[in-house]
Write an enzyme that holds these catalytic residues in place. Structure first.
Site, PDB file in Angstrom:
ATOM      1  N   GLY A  68      10.890   1.702  18.532  1.00 41.70           N
ATOM      2  CA  GLY A  68      10.456   3.042  18.029  1.00 41.70           C
ATOM      3  C   GLY A  68       9.061   3.737  18.164  1.00 41.70           C
ATOM      4  O   GLY A  68       8.322   4.298  17.511  1.00 41.70           O
ATOM      5  N   CYS A  98      -7.549  -5.428  -5.310  1.00 40.61           N
ATOM      6  CA  CYS A  98      -7.588  -7.076  -4.698  1.00 40.61           C
ATOM      7  C   CYS A  98      -6.793  -7.134  -3.656  1.00 40.61           C
ATOM      8  O   CYS A  98      -7.095  -8.148  -3.120  1.00 40.61           O
ATOM      9  CB  CYS A  98      -7.239  -7.423  -5.975  1.00 40.61           C
ATOM     10  SG  CYS A  98      -5.280  -7.349  -6.351  1.00 40.61           S
ATOM     11  N   HIS A 107       1.391   0.566  11.913  1.00 39.09           N
ATOM     12  CA  HIS A 107       1.409   1.772  11.176  1.00 39.09           C
ATOM     13  C   HIS A 107       1.846   1.627   9.811  1.00 39.09           C
ATOM     14  O   HIS A 107       2.486   2.704   9.003  1.00 39.09           O
ATOM     15  CB  HIS A 107       2.452   2.949  11.984  1.00 39.09           C
ATOM     16  CG  HIS A 107       1.414   3.155  13.266  1.00 39.09           C
ATOM     17  ND1 HIS A 107       1.947   2.698  14.482  1.00 39.09           N
ATOM     18  CD2 HIS A 107       0.589   3.848  13.749  1.00 39.09           C
ATOM     19  CE1 HIS A 107       1.257   2.795  15.543  1.00 39.09           C
ATOM     20  NE2 HIS A 107       0.346   3.603  14.879  1.00 39.09           N
ATOM     21  N   CYS A 148      -6.110  -7.458 -12.966  1.00 32.70           N
ATOM     22  CA  CYS A 148      -6.588  -6.521 -11.862  1.00 32.70           C
ATOM     23  C   CYS A 148      -6.035  -4.867 -12.280  1.00 32.70           C
ATOM     24  O   CYS A 148      -7.063  -4.368 -12.400  1.00 32.70           O
ATOM     25  CB  CYS A 148      -6.001  -6.781 -10.410  1.00 32.70           C
ATOM     26  SG  CYS A 148      -6.551  -5.463  -9.289  1.00 32.70           S
TER      27      CYS A 148
END
Length: 111
Positions: free
Chosen positions: A88, A21, A10, A51
């Site tokens: 968690g 990139c 997550h 980039c």
């Protein structure tokens, strides 16, 4: 445990990822998007060569797909694990809730 040994399905609020990139930046602070929206843009830009792509907060919102690479890594780790530690989580949302059972079926211990 080294970072490659952890599957953060997550996301990680201390991580930014370039949308162009894929370069990841681990920060010593919590990264936040600049607007309360589905756009995860943090206001910073990639410094990987030329980039300059937008950096995105590396977290998942409800309804978003899990990132493919961490998910594949998690399945691989679950199959190889001697011990499976879950922190968690209520273990009620698929596919993450399936990981401990995979480890158990392969002979691993659950914590």
């Amino acid at each position: 445990i080294c970072a490659p040994g952890i599957s953060e399905l997550h996301g990680n609020s201390n991580m930014e990822e370039c949308e162009s990139c894929g370069q990841q930046y681990f920060r010593d602070f919590s990264c936040h998007r600049i607007r309360r929206s589905r756009d995860h843009y943090t206001g910073r830009h990639c410094t990987n060569g030329r980039c300059k792509g937008r950096l995105l907060e590396y977290t998942i919102d409800f309804g978003q797909d899990l990132p493919e690479r961490p998910l594949e890594t998690a399945y691989h780790h679950a199959q190889q694990a001697d011990v499976h530690l879950v922190l968690g989580s209520s273990l009620t949302v698929s596919p993450a809730c399936e990981m401990p059972e995979i480890s158990k079926k392969k002979g691993g211990f659950l914590v």
